[in-house]
Write a protein that holds these residues in place. Structure first.
Motif, PDB file in Angstrom:
ATOM      1  N   ALA A 197      36.330 -13.167 -30.227  1.00  0.00           N
ATOM      2  CA  ALA A 197      35.704 -11.839 -30.130  1.00  0.00           C
ATOM      3  C   ALA A 197      34.474 -11.891 -29.225  1.00  0.00           C
ATOM      4  N   ALA A 198      34.236 -10.821 -28.480  1.00  0.00           N
ATOM      5  CA  ALA A 198      33.024 -10.703 -27.666  1.00  0.00           C
ATOM      6  C   ALA A 198      31.902 -10.190 -28.562  1.00  0.00           C
ATOM      7  N   LEU A 199      30.790 -10.926 -28.583  1.00  0.00           N
ATOM      8  CA  LEU A 199      29.650 -10.566 -29.429  1.00  0.00           C
ATOM      9  C   LEU A 199      28.484 -10.072 -28.575  1.00  0.00           C
ATOM     10  N   GLY A 200      27.927  -8.937 -28.963  1.00  0.00           N
ATOM     11  CA  GLY A 200      26.783  -8.391 -28.254  1.00  0.00           C
ATOM     12  C   GLY A 200      25.661  -8.042 -29.202  1.00  0.00           C
ATOM     13  N   PHE A 201      24.451  -7.983 -28.665  1.00  0.00           N
ATOM     14  CA  PHE A 201      23.278  -7.655 -29.470  1.00  0.00           C
ATOM     15  C   PHE A 201      22.373  -6.737 -28.671  1.00  0.00           C
ATOM     16  N   VAL A 202      22.000  -5.600 -29.256  1.00  0.00           N
ATOM     17  CA  VAL A 202      21.127  -4.630 -28.593  1.00  0.00           C
ATOM     18  C   VAL A 202      19.891  -4.410 -29.451  1.00  0.00           C
ATOM     19  N   TYR A 203      18.745  -4.597 -28.849  1.00  0.00           N
ATOM     20  CA  TYR A 203      17.466  -4.525 -29.560  1.00  0.00           C
ATOM     21  C   TYR A 203      16.653  -3.349 -29.021  1.00  0.00           C
ATOM     22  N   GLY A 204      16.331  -2.408 -29.899  1.00  0.00           N
ATOM     23  CA  GLY A 204      15.488  -1.276 -29.535  1.00  0.00           C
ATOM     24  C   GLY A 204      14.050  -1.567 -29.925  1.00  0.00           C
ATOM     25  N   LEU A 205      13.145  -1.559 -28.954  1.00  0.00           N
ATOM     26  CA  LEU A 205      11.761  -1.956 -29.177  1.00  0.00           C
ATOM     27  C   LEU A 205      10.826  -0.871 -28.655  1.00  0.00           C
ATOM     28  N   ARG A 206       9.884  -0.449 -29.480  1.00  0.00           N
ATOM     29  CA  ARG A 206       8.943   0.586 -29.042  1.00  0.00           C
ATOM     30  C   ARG A 206       7.951   0.017 -28.034  1.00  0.00           C
ATOM     31  N   SER A 207       7.627   0.800 -27.030  1.00  0.00           N
ATOM     32  CA  SER A 207       6.810   0.329 -25.913  1.00  0.00           C
ATOM     33  C   SER A 207       5.392  -0.049 -26.315  1.00  0.00           C
ATOM     34  N   THR A 208       4.920   0.444 -27.458  1.00  0.00           N
ATOM     35  CA  THR A 208       3.534   0.161 -27.868  1.00  0.00           C
ATOM     36  C   THR A 208       3.278  -1.320 -28.120  1.00  0.00           C
ATOM     37  N   ILE A 209       4.328  -2.114 -28.280  1.00  0.00           N
ATOM     38  CA  ILE A 209       4.139  -3.549 -28.517  1.00  0.00           C
ATOM     39  C   ILE A 209       3.437  -4.201 -27.334  1.00  0.00           C
ATOM     40  N   PHE A 210       3.627  -3.675 -26.116  1.00  0.00           N
ATOM     41  CA  PHE A 210       3.031  -4.288 -24.932  1.00  0.00           C
ATOM     42  C   PHE A 210       1.521  -4.072 -24.886  1.00  0.00           C
ATOM     43  N   ASN A 211       1.029  -3.062 -25.596  1.00  0.00           N
ATOM     44  CA  ASN A 211      -0.415  -2.835 -25.689  1.00  0.00           C
ATOM     45  C   ASN A 211      -0.995  -3.442 -26.954  1.00  0.00           C
ATOM     46  N   GLU A 212      -0.272  -3.312 -28.067  1.00  0.00           N
ATOM     47  CA  GLU A 212      -0.778  -3.787 -29.357  1.00  0.00           C
ATOM     48  C   GLU A 212      -0.644  -5.293 -29.516  1.00  0.00           C
ATOM     49  N   SER A 213       0.470  -5.855 -29.066  1.00  0.00           N
ATOM     50  CA  SER A 213       0.735  -7.289 -29.265  1.00  0.00           C
ATOM     51  C   SER A 213       1.441  -7.863 -28.039  1.00  0.00           C
TER      52      SER A 213
END
Length: 306
Positions: A197-213
């Protein structure tokens, strides 16, 4: 008086309308475009993704409802249909029931109109026949059952495509490590039992992480890239950077809320809650109002590594 539809029921009704508007009469736009060098490349429909991501914000749905991550699931299944896969082959389907095996679809095409109507009534009931239809797909891995978000599978070949999605919009310090650890374990569990089987992973990340952490963002992106390089993990990994106004954020508290998934329910140990309510009837006027007032969401493609 009828009970108020659940948050997930409202979300499904709005998601379905957005997807239907993006593919009128099930005719999808062509995702393939030619670059300056003449080579074909895939052009995702980010406009539809922006609208789908606005739904959980409009409903003020916390992560524990599963609705924020569901927006990604709906978009991925929509994109697979845009790419040319059959609507019934990709789960979740664009209409209820969300999980419907191919042989059942073939049966529905071959029976009389009266028989088809009776079968659809049973399949769309709150408690459809076990194994014939469902609201979510649980795949047996090497060690445990795992609910997989976007699936292509059939009774003959078994799982052919398995995509897992995760969302992280806040509490980056606590959540980042948990999400990646879960994902790596899930990949090994599924890969060992379904090596073809082909396995995929999609991660949704809020942009505020680049300012906060920013350090946490760099570390997380590095881990996601490694998830796509390991021989026993995912074949492909995608990162979606999501941006929306601070006034739209849903207060999740200080604890890690997860993605609304219940490992015990996935394993069949405890009953799954909320699935029956997911297909409750929602007033058309409520859907229209939601579509007219969806919050603005943007995808920051320039922040994700190529």
């Amino acid at each position: 008086m009828a009970a108020e539809p659940s948050t997930k029921a409202k979300a499904w009704a709005i998601f379905d309308r957005i997807v239907a508007d993006a593919a009128p009469e099930d005719v999808h736009s062509n995702p393939w475009a030619k670059g300056p060098d003449g080579n074909l490349f895939y052009e995702p429909d980010y406009a539809t993704l922006n609208r789908l991501l606005g739904v959980p914000l409009y409903l003020k749905a916390p992560t524990t409802t599963g609705v924020p991550a569901l927006a990604l699931d709906v978009w991925l299944s929509y994109e697979l249909r845009r790419a040319g896969f059959d609507a019934d082959a990709v789960w979740p389907r664009p209409t209820a029931p969300r999980i419907l095996p191919g042989p059942v679809v073939s049966l529905l095409e071959r029976v009389t109109a009266k028989e088809r109507e009776a079968l659809w009534k049973r399949l769309r009931a709150k408690t459809p026949p076990a194994g014939a239809a469902a609201s979510s797909a649980s795949i047996l891995g090497k060690n445990y059952l795992k609910q997989v978000d976007v699936v292509m599978s059939n009774w003959v070949a078994g799982p052919e495509l398995l995509i897992s999605t995760k969302r992280m919009d806040s509490s980056f310090g606590k959540n980042a490590a948990n999400r990646v650890e879960e994902s790596y374990g899930d990949a090994k569990n599924l890969r060992l039992r379904h090596p073809l089987a082909a396995l995929g992973f999609v991660y949704g990340l809020r942009s505020t992480i680049f300012n906060e952490s920013p350090d946490k963002a760099e570390w997380l992106i590095d881990l996601l890239q490694k998830l796509g390089r390991e021989d026993d993990a995912y074949h492909a990994v995608a990162l979606i950077i999501i941006e929306y106004g601070a006034h739209l954020a849903v207060d999740e508290g200080n604890d890690d809320p997860g993605d609304g998934e219940d490992p015990l329910a996935e394993a069949g140990i405890t009953p799954t809650e909320g699935d029956e309510a997911a297909e409750e009837s929602v007033e058309l006027s409520a859907v229209e109002e939601a579509l007219a007032n969806l919050p603005r969401v943007e995808i920051r493609t320039e922040l994700a590594p190529r």
